[in-house]
Each structure stands twice: as structure tokens, then as C-alpha cells.
Scaffold this active site. Structure first.
Site, PDB file in Angstrom:
ATOM      1  CB  SER A 117      -6.295  -5.231  -0.730  1.00 40.77           C
ATOM      2  OG  SER A 117      -6.224  -5.625   0.606  1.00 40.77           O
ATOM      3  CE  LYS A 136      -9.103  -3.124   2.854  1.00 47.96           C
ATOM      4  NZ  LYS A 136      -8.027  -3.899   3.496  1.00 47.96           N
ATOM      5  CG  ASP A 189       8.687   0.635  -3.578  1.00 47.75           C
ATOM      6  OD1 ASP A 189       8.327   1.310  -4.567  1.00 47.75           O
ATOM      7  OD2 ASP A 189       8.238   0.817  -2.426  1.00 47.75           O
TER       8      ASP A 189
END
Length: 412
Positions: A311, A336, A322
Site C-alpha cells: 500500500s 495493493k 522510478d
């Protein structure tokens, strides 16, 4: 300094609390119980991420349930739960007053229980462990992420909602509960007796690590994203900077998530610029949160992940990966990618409603997929006191990578 929290509910929470009173049509013609059902229906009607409502006519769902004989509050709660179950979304659910209060306390105080973060497996519907909480009875008993909780005090968990299961594991300090656990490595379930205890809701453990080859490393273990998390991480980093650390290991293992905003604020501590996360709502509107040039350190960073990283912790891990700010080491994360908001109902209960999904900065949808680390290191079962020791292969790999990065930077 060991700080931990208890969260039994598996949520990535966008902290939006809206009051009741959504039902506006012909209030005088409705009973109190019908009005409460109407409140819940309208909240979902306005906010739920899937505007097909699981490919059903949401108005007909309301019409069918409003005609039921709702003679008391339990009848109404059952009708609301039936309505929400039709969405087939385990994260959208009713929170009765005590459960709702407990969930709100989870971000700011302390609770008593066994210290298990649990969820319903979206594919099988079984009750699974997201992670045991640090220094909790569950952790001391060796319960691991992905273990399945088959029974609570001899009663099958298939008979409980997620919140009912959580409530059965809570209780007074010193009282006991017996869990029947099935692990991935064992075909035979085992009964584990746990003695409930007080679990502190403090999310950050920080320690200055030394090594003859590594120098000073700032180790930060983040257990969840509550209202205090960003402040405590910031204070830990600022303290380490004053002590001249050469780099950081941020440990997100067994971190089940928490407040979305806390995850964003912590990402901003490490990033000067760049997108942190994209959110997509029912109108397919693509929103985003970005760094604002307020990074408090540019020292090298390695992040530890495992199957219990879920989460909000996946948002943070994905943002750092990233944007090229950190390398991820360990195991693939839980997966999730849904965001819930909390909504008040007029009787003191509440709804947790899935209102959006999220994507990483590279537009990766990790829901049910997880994030793959840059360096995969399988996790061997270790005891809590072995974390960051020689027995902790993932931590040792992180330190080795951090040391290599610093050596290359110095050589250049």
C-alpha cells in the site's frame, strides 16, 4: 528506541472524513434505519472508484434493500454489509462505531491486541497475514507475512468479516487468543496461543550503524504511515546528517501502509523533484503528487522490501525507484494499488470506500502485481532480534550495495 504501532485493518487511507447527511430525498417518509441505509448508499454512489458498481444497477440495489424490514440497527448494518458485499471489493466495508473509532485511533494512539496486520485475499477470500507488528505477541510467536489465519479461538475465519476477525484478536492486556495458522511451507495448520499486549503506535525506529568498511550508516525502519511518520523520519534523517552518515538504509519490510499523505510527505524528504504517485478516480481523472524541492538529504539510499511491504509503502518504494533516487533490495512487494477514504455515518459508524487506484511515476499499476526490487534477495526466517545482524541477508546486501555506490562515487 523502538517504536511501533498496531493496525489490524489493511488500508491505504486518504484522510477524508465527511459527515453524514448525504440522504436528502423525502427524509420524513423514511424511518431512521432507512435513512442510515440511504446515507451509506449515497456515499458509495458518489465516491466509489468503479462507476459500474461491479456491473450492477446501484439504484436497484438500494431499492431492494430499502424495502427490507429494518427493525433495529443490526438489521440496518446487515443490509449495508449486503449492499457493500455486492461490489466484491474487500476494502470497501462498513465500520461499526467501535471499529471505526479503533481505526481512527490506529493513526495516533495505542491499542491492545496481538499485533497482526491482516487482509482478505482478493482471489480466495481467505484471511491472510500482511505482517506482524514489531515487538508484538504475533511477531514473538514467529507468525510471518502470507500466513493464513484459519481459525480464531476455534471458529473458522470464513465466518467473519475482516473487521470482525480484527475485533476478535483485540482484547484486554493479559488475555489470550488461539489462532490456527497455516504457513506456506507447512501443509499442516498449527494452533498458536497468544497473550494480548499493548502495542505502541509509533512508526519509526532509527539507529546509527557502524562498520570498519562502511563507516556510518543511518538505518531507519518505518513500520507504518501514520500522522507522526513523516515528522519522525525527518527528525531521524536530520540527526543522522549531523553525525556525518555516508548513506541510508530505509527498511520498509512488513510495512502494511497507512495514510496516503504520510507516504507522500516522506517521499518528499528524499526527492528534490519528480512525480511521487499518480491517482486515477472513477472519472478516469489522472491526478498526481510531486516533490517540491525540499529534500533534506542527497546521500545514497537503499530501500528494503518484502512480501509484507504494501500500500503506502509501495507508493514510497515505487517513487524512489522510478525517480532513480534509491535501489530496492529484497523481495517483490505485496501489490495493493487501491486507495480508500473514510466517511462518517450519522450514528458514529463509518464507511471505508475505495475511491481511486494509483500508479507509480512510470505508470506502473502494481495492484495484485507488486513491485520487483532492483536486487532480489530471498528472505530467510529470522527472529526480530536478528534484524540488521549477520543473519539478515537482505540488510547485509543493502549495506554492501550502499558501500559499493559510495566507493564508485568517490573514485569518480
Amino acid at each position: 528506541m523502538k517504536k511501533r504501532f498496531i493496525r489490524i485493518i489493511f488500508l491505504l487511507i486518504l484522510p477524508v472524513i465527511l459527515s453524514g447527511g448525504f440522504w436528502t430525498s423525502s427524509a420524513s417518509a423514511l424511518t431512521e434505519e432507512q435513512s442510515l441505509l440511504g446515507e451509506a448508499w449515497r456515499i458509495v454512489n458518489l465516491a466509489y472508484v468503479d462507476d459500474s458498481f461491479n456491473h450492477q444497477n446501484w439504484w436497484f440495489v438500494r431499492q431492494k434493500l430499502i424495502k427490507k424490514p429494518l427493525e433495529n440497527r443490526d438489521d440496518t448494518y446487515n443490509a449495508i454489509q449486503e449492499m457493500l458485499a455486492s461490489l466484491e471489493d474487500p476494502f470497501t466495508r462498513l465500520l461499526k462505531p467501535e471499529q471505526y473509532n479503533n481505526l481512527q485511533v490506529n493513526t495516533s494512539g495505542e491499542l491492545t491486541g496481538v499485533g497482526l496486520q491482516i487482509a482478505l485475499d482478493p482471489q480466495t477470500g481467505e484471511l491472510i497475514v500482511i505482517s506482524p507488528l514489531e515487538s508484538s505477541p504475533a511477531e514473538a510467536a514467529g507468525i510471518q507475512p502470507r500466513d493464513r489465519v484459519l481459525k480464531i479461538d476455534g471458529q473458522s475465519t470464513s465466518e467473519f468479516t475482516l473487521d470482525e476477525a480484527a475485533n476478535r484478536m483485540r482484547g484486554p492486556v493479559g488475555s489470550s487468543v488461539v489462532l490456527t495458522i497455516l504457513t506456506e511451507s507447512n501443509d499442516q495448520p498449527q494452533e498458536i496461543k497468544l497473550i494480548r499486549d499493548t502495542i505502541e503506535i509509533n512508526p519509526v525506529y532509527a539507529e546509527l550503524k557502524y562498520g570498519p568498511e562502511t563507516g556510518k550508516i543511518g538505518y531507519i525502519r518505518l513500520s507504518q504511515f501514520n500522522a507522526n511518520a513523516a515528522t519522525e523520519v525527518s527528525q531521524a534523517v536530520e540527526s543522522f546528517e549531523q553525525q556525518g552518515v555516508i548513506g541510508y538504509v530505509l527498511d520498509l519490510r512488513n510495512n502494511p501502509g497507512g495514510l496516503l499523505q504520510a507516504g507522500i510527505e516522506i517521499a518528499r524528504l528524499w526527492l528534490d523533484d519528480g512525480t511521487i504517485v499518480y491517482t486515477v478516480n472513477r472519472q478516469r481523472f489522472l491526478g498526481s503528487f510531486s516533490a517540491e524541492g525540499l529534500a533534506i538529504t542527497d546521500s545514497p539510499l537503499v530501500v528494503l522490501t518484502n512480501q509484507g511491504t504494501a500500500s503506502a509503502s509501495e507508493i514510497l518504494a515505487g517513487a524512489l525507484q522510478d525517480n532513480g533516487r534509491a535501489l530496492l533490495v529484497g523481495e517483490k512487494t505485496f501489490g495493493k494499488g487501491l486507495i480508500q477514504s473514510l466517511f462518517d455515518l450519522s450514528d458514529g459508524s463509518g464507511l471505508a470506500v475505495t475511491v481511486a487506484k494509483y500508479e507509480t511515476p512510470n505508470h506502473t499499476d502494481i495492484n495484485k502485481q507488486g513491485i520487483m526490487p532492483d536486487v532480489v534477495v530471498e528472505e530467510d526466517p529470522i527472529w526480530p532480534y536478528q534484524i540488521t545482524t549477520e543473519a539478515d541477508k537482505q540488510y547485509q546486501a543493502a549495506v554492501e550495495i550502499l558501500t559499493s555506490e559510495i566507493a564508485l562515487a568517490n573514485a569518480a
